[in-house]
Write an enzyme that holds these catalytic residues in place. Structure first.
Site, PDB file in Angstrom:
ATOM      1  N   ARG A 123      37.310  19.302  43.771  1.00  0.00           N
ATOM      2  CA  ARG A 123      37.532  20.734  44.517  1.00  0.00           C
ATOM      3  C   ARG A 123      39.067  21.232  44.694  1.00  0.00           C
ATOM      4  NH1 ARG A 123      33.675  17.987  48.009  1.00  0.00           N
ATOM      5  NH2 ARG A 123      31.461  18.960  47.394  1.00  0.00           N
ATOM      6  N   LYS A 145      45.065  33.465  38.462  1.00  0.00           N
ATOM      7  CA  LYS A 145      43.820  33.897  37.954  1.00  0.00           C
ATOM      8  C   LYS A 145      43.421  32.909  36.700  1.00  0.00           C
ATOM      9  CE  LYS A 145      43.044  38.772  38.382  1.00  0.00           C
ATOM     10  NZ  LYS A 145      42.917  39.999  37.566  1.00  0.00           N
ATOM     11  N   GLU A 192      52.089  43.546  27.109  1.00  0.00           N
ATOM     12  CA  GLU A 192      52.009  43.263  28.674  1.00  0.00           C
ATOM     13  C   GLU A 192      53.134  43.727  29.284  1.00  0.00           C
ATOM     14  OE1 GLU A 192      49.047  42.537  29.896  1.00  0.00           O
ATOM     15  OE2 GLU A 192      47.884  41.170  28.910  1.00  0.00           O
ATOM     16  N   LYS A 234      54.804  41.484  38.196  1.00  0.00           N
ATOM     17  CA  LYS A 234      53.787  40.754  38.456  1.00  0.00           C
ATOM     18  C   LYS A 234      53.767  40.088  39.793  1.00  0.00           C
ATOM     19  CE  LYS A 234      49.849  38.421  37.037  1.00  0.00           C
ATOM     20  NZ  LYS A 234      48.923  38.159  36.132  1.00  0.00           N
ATOM     21  N   GLU A 244      43.156  40.288  44.355  1.00  0.00           N
ATOM     22  CA  GLU A 244      42.845  41.487  44.063  1.00  0.00           C
ATOM     23  C   GLU A 244      41.742  42.426  44.928  1.00  0.00           C
ATOM     24  OE1 GLU A 244      42.610  41.599  39.527  1.00  0.00           O
ATOM     25  OE2 GLU A 244      41.045  42.967  39.554  1.00  0.00           O
ATOM     26  N   ARG A 248      46.384  44.784  42.837  1.00  0.00           N
ATOM     27  CA  ARG A 248      46.418  43.966  41.899  1.00  0.00           C
ATOM     28  C   ARG A 248      45.778  44.394  40.599  1.00  0.00           C
ATOM     29  NH1 ARG A 248      46.541  37.228  41.553  1.00  0.00           N
ATOM     30  NH2 ARG A 248      46.615  37.110  39.388  1.00  0.00           N
ATOM     31  N   ASN A 252      45.680  45.545  35.430  1.00  0.00           N
ATOM     32  CA  ASN A 252      44.470  45.624  34.324  1.00  0.00           C
ATOM     33  C   ASN A 252      44.523  46.893  33.529  1.00  0.00           C
ATOM     34  OD1 ASN A 252      43.241  43.267  34.573  1.00  0.00           O
ATOM     35  ND2 ASN A 252      42.628  43.946  36.554  1.00  0.00           N
ATOM     36  N   HIS A 255      43.227  47.267  30.115  1.00  0.00           N
ATOM     37  CA  HIS A 255      42.346  46.028  29.836  1.00  0.00           C
ATOM     38  C   HIS A 255      41.230  46.248  29.850  1.00  0.00           C
ATOM     39  CE1 HIS A 255      46.101  43.866  30.412  1.00  0.00           C
ATOM     40  NE2 HIS A 255      45.583  42.672  30.231  1.00  0.00           N
ATOM     41  N   HIS A 259      39.514  44.757  26.671  1.00  0.00           N
ATOM     42  CA  HIS A 259      38.607  43.681  26.547  1.00  0.00           C
ATOM     43  C   HIS A 259      37.431  44.259  25.827  1.00  0.00           C
ATOM     44  CE1 HIS A 259      39.963  41.302  30.504  1.00  0.00           C
ATOM     45  NE2 HIS A 259      40.748  41.159  29.455  1.00  0.00           N
ATOM     46  N   HIS A 273      44.782  39.304  21.981  1.00  0.00           N
ATOM     47  CA  HIS A 273      44.591  39.783  23.398  1.00  0.00           C
ATOM     48  C   HIS A 273      45.677  40.606  23.634  1.00  0.00           C
ATOM     49  CE1 HIS A 273      43.684  40.549  27.733  1.00  0.00           C
ATOM     50  NE2 HIS A 273      44.918  40.246  27.792  1.00  0.00           N
TER      51      HIS A 273
END
Ligand code: NAD
Length: 372
Positions: A123, A145, A192, A234, A244, A248, A252, A255, A259, A273
């Site tokens: 956990r 993330k 980025e 960032k 987010e 935040r 993206n 993105h 994506h 990417h």
């Protein structure tokens, strides 16, 4: 050496920008920020980064840490629950307990995978992120993330659809690792950085344009100047909105488009990417222009800056606008089936736009070479 604190309430962490850090890795953990030397560690590394991982392993063992090593393949198809299971099993074999830690040495794929394994093993145990690509140094290894890809109902690859927020105890950025990174991968990281400039730091955006050649050639001075600036964009956003809930999502930019095209086949191979993000930023710029959020000069500045970094601006494979729109419908930011896009508002700022006009989105897709 620069240490950038990330003041997340209840989970403070930091980013250490330090050339040569891997060669004194154990000492760095003993003396810096939020990390401490563990009793046992599982060092998970990209198999293309074994040479860098060796430094960390050697210094940890010299300090008496019981180290196990685990090499991983860094491909999007290997960024899977199956790979996470192999990390859990390696952690069990190494008998890691909650006082121990995982170390992730590699680009964004390894960081996301190992981060997710750390978030879920017992956990949650500590993870130390050691990014080895420019993209991961300024983006993926910061902010917690983590996650894996899943197959979409139509058989396509759904990016990062299963994951968790799990802050690293420290992110250690050693730019010497970039010496073994390919030029194409380095340039993908510049996408980025351009994104960070566009979101929140106009001076950074202009600096990238001016120094694009030096940056693409991994010039030490140019990279060392870039890293803290790009990282600060960032860390500042993550500290204000770690989960987010709002702001935040701005990270993206490009993105949602990126994506959707990233996993489509190209005649010349696959997109990295960062390359998909560069093309996605171009689509976002055209969409924003058609919504009068930026003017023609600003749109040109965006595409020219990406071009000066040697990044693609068009998708060269075969697909249709409808197919890409359908794929964009799987984006994590969407709510109630409504598309959400991040679009530039001038240069150095951007906005989260819910339900942008479909005509503007279609224009964005046509601008990157996708036709009906
Ligand atoms: N978690 C986040 O916030 C976040 C943010 C952005 C991107 N990402 C994810 O990051 C991934 C992309 O990461 P990336 O661009 O770092 O690529 P990557 O991890 O795919 O690495 C790119 C290639 O470079 C190789 N490589 C990495 N470091 C090297 C080095 N120093 N020397 C030689 N070879 C090296 C890898 O083996 C791989 O072949 C995507 O899966 C993306 O979804 C995550």
């Amino acid at each position: 050496m620069i240490e950038i604190p990330v003041n997340i309430p209840g989970q403070p962490t930091s980013v250490l920008v330090y050339r040569g850090a891997l060669e004194s890795f154990a000492a760095v953990l003993k003396t810096h920020g939020t990390a401490t030397l563990p009793r046992r560690a599982l060092v998970c590394f990209d198999r293309n980064c074994a040479v860098h991982a060796n430094h960390a392993v050697r210094t940890l063992r010299a300090e008496g840490v019981a180290v196990s090593e685990f090499g991983l393949e860094a491909t999007e198809s290997a960024k899977s629950v199956r790979a996470v299971e192999t990390i859990w099993d390696a952690a069990l074999a190494a008998r890691l307990d909650r006082g121990d830690c995982l170390v992730a040495i590699g680009g964004g794929i390894i960081g996301d995978l190992v981060g997710f394994a750390a978030a879920t093993y017992l956990r949650g145990i500590r993870v130390i992120q050691v990014p080895t690509t420019l993209l991961a140094m300024v983006d993926a290894a910061i902010g917690g993330k983590t996650g894996v890809n899943r197959t979409l109902p139509d058989g396509g690859l759904g990016k990062n659809l299963v994951g968790a927020f799990w802050q690293p105890s420290i992110t250690i950025v050693d730019a010497n690792t970039l010496r073994t990174l390919g030029k194409r991968e380095l340039r993908a990281g510049l996408a980025e950085c351009v994104k960070h400039g566009l979101i929140a730091d106009l001076e950074l955006f202009h600096d990238i344009r001016k120094n694009a050649d030096a940056l693409s050639n991994n010039d030490t001075t140019a990279i060392d100047r870039l890293l803290p600036r790009a990282i600060l964009v960032k860390t500042a956003i993550v500290a204000r909105d770690p989960l987010e809930r709002g702001e935040r999502a701005k990270l993206n930019l490009g993105h949602t488009f990126g994506h959707a095209i990233e996993t489509l086949p190209l005649s010349s191979g696959n997109l990295l990417h960062g390359e998909a993000v560069a093309i996605g930023i171009c689509a976002a710029a055209t969409t924003a222009k058609s919504m009068e959020m930026i003017n023609a000069d600003e749109q040109t500045a965006i595409t020219n800056t990406l071009a000066s970094c040697g990044l693609p601006q068009r998708f060269e494979g075969t697909t249709t606008v409808d197919d890409v729109l359908r794929r964009m419908g799987f984006d994590k930011k969407n709510e109630g089936g409504k598309l959400k896009l991040i679009l530039p508002r001038g240069l150095g700022a951007c906005e989260i736009v819910s339900e942008p006009p479909e005509s503007a989105v279609r224009e964005g897709l046509r601008a990157i070479g996708i036709h009906s």
